[in-house]
Design an enzyme around this catalytic site. Structure first.
Site, short mmCIF file in Angstrom:
data_model
loop_
_atom_site.label_atom_id
_atom_site.label_comp_id
_atom_site.label_asym_id
_atom_site.label_seq_id
_atom_site.Cartn_x
_atom_site.Cartn_y
_atom_site.Cartn_z
CB SER A 75 13.26 -3.70 6.70
OG SER A 75 12.06 -3.69 6.02
CG ASP A 87 10.62 -1.70 4.23
OD1 ASP A 87 9.47 -1.91 4.67
OD2 ASP A 87 11.09 -2.31 3.25
CB THR A 124 -0.90 0.03 1.25
OG1 THR A 124 -0.10 -0.30 2.38
CG2 THR A 124 -2.03 -0.98 1.13
#
Ligand code: GLA
Length: 367
Positions: free
Chosen positions: A115, A161, A29
């Protein structure tokens, strides 16, 4: 940090750290201007650094077991791109970046969708900003770290992230509006609710992540153009159902419903109804599996295993095509759920998964 002393024979000027993240909900998103809800992991990347007087950067990485040196004339590739990219992005933004020597260690698992690259960028950025006394407010840092990743390292990721690594708070999830970059820290004290977040690293080999990610992003942008909206954030389900292309329709439906699931999750958490977010997590997974088509058998098996072991909800987290699943479970059921997942993996002949319990930790900081 003892490694800095070993590598450079002196104490560092300072030590900084930035965490990896899991996303509670809101997948793919961010680059659609939508909503995400990540929290920071306790696992983090630590950078010990000292300023030097020349425009030159020497970086030793424990994980890479390598020491590299670069100056402004060269383009660095490999893991060093995330460091050199931060220097580049800071200079592009007009900052006088100090030369530095750095030693980097990390316990963020590599390639697990947690991440590790954003943790590296964010730790280096925080260190260089402090070392140079640069005037760069915290809310502007994620964009800069993202530029390092997009434009220097060449990976077309969104803003989630780096925002998570830089802006998260312990005990909270970060509700981020990826259009305005406004944040709200949502209390996420699972222990107080008698619950725990179990993360399962599926160890599934990532398959074509970068190209598939770029393809998803491109399809979303095409769908937004076809709907004549700035981004899919502005589309409604009824608009999406009118899309002529069935692939665009499925991808867009994921984004539109996922944005709503983030908002619903935030609302439940605001009301302290933590357990009730479970079905939203599971619905998010189904949407990623069926509409966005970014899951793989290992992550689907981990979600099914967790649910059959009694989890309130479970979903893949991160970009997809491998990586981790997170499950909301009773605090005293983590072992049982992990065992159910492990046995489902054994039945299918998959590499054993690695489970761990995650408590929301702090964002990037000087130690
Ligand atoms: C990766 C990207 C993020 C985000 C997620 C999917 O983690 O780095 O920007 O797009 O995938 O939600």
């Amino acid at each position: 940090m003892k490694q800095f002393l070993t590598v450079y024979g002196a104490e560092p000027d300072g030590v900084w750290a930035a965490p990896g993240r899991v996303n509670l909900i809101g997948e793919h998103t961010d680059y659609n201007d939508g909503f995400v809800l990540p929290f920071a992991l306790p696992q983090r990347t630590v950078v010990a650094a000292s300023r030097v007087d020349t425009p030159e950067w020497t970086v030793w990485s424990e994980q890479a077991d390598e020491r590299i040196t670069f100056d402004l004339s060269e383009h660095v590739s490999g893991w060093g791109a995330y460091v050199a990219g931060v220097v580049w992005a800071l200079r592009e933004a007009g900052h006088q970046v100090p030369g530095a020597r750095m030693a980097i260690t990390s316990d963020v698992p590599l390639g697990a969708g947690l991440s590790s690259s954003a943790a590296l960028e964010s730790a280096v950025l925080t260190a260089l900003v402090d070392l140079g006394g640069l005037d760069l407010p915290v809310d502007q840092r994620p964009r800069l770290a993202q530029r390092a990743e997009n434009e220097y390292a060449g990976i077309p990721t969104g803003i989630m992230d780096q925002s998570a690594s830089i802006r998260c708070r312990a005990g909270h999830a970060l509700f981020l509006d990826c259009r305005s970059l406004e944040v709200e820290h949502i209390p996420f004290d699972v222990a107080a609710a008698g619950l725990a977040v179990l993360i399962v690293d599926t160890k599934a080999p990532h398959r074509h992540v970068t190209s598939e990610y770029a393809a998803r992003r491109a399809t979303c942008e095409e769908a937004a153009r076809a709907l004549d909206v700035q981004a899919l954030r502005d589309a409604t389900l009824s608009m999406v159902s009118g899309l002529a292309d069935p692939v665009q329709r499925r991808r867009a439906r994921h984004v539109v419903t996922e944005d709503q699931r983030v908002l619903d999750t935030v609302e439940l958490l605001r009301q302290g109804r933590v357990r009730e977010i479970g079905p939203l997590m599971t619905a998010s997974h189904a949407s990623m599996r069926d509409d966005f088509e970014i899951t793989v058998p290992e992550v689907d098996t981990a979600v099914e295993g967790a649910l059959s072991g009694g989890a309130y909800g479970a979903r893949m987290t991160g970009g997809g095509f491998g990586g981790c699943v997170l499950a909301l479970v009773d605090a005293d059921a983590t072992d049982k759920v992990a065992a159910t997942v492990a046995s489902a993996f054994a039945d299918r002949g998959f590499t054993p998964p690695e489970p761990f319990v995650a408590v929301p930790g702090p964002g990037a900081t000087r130690l």
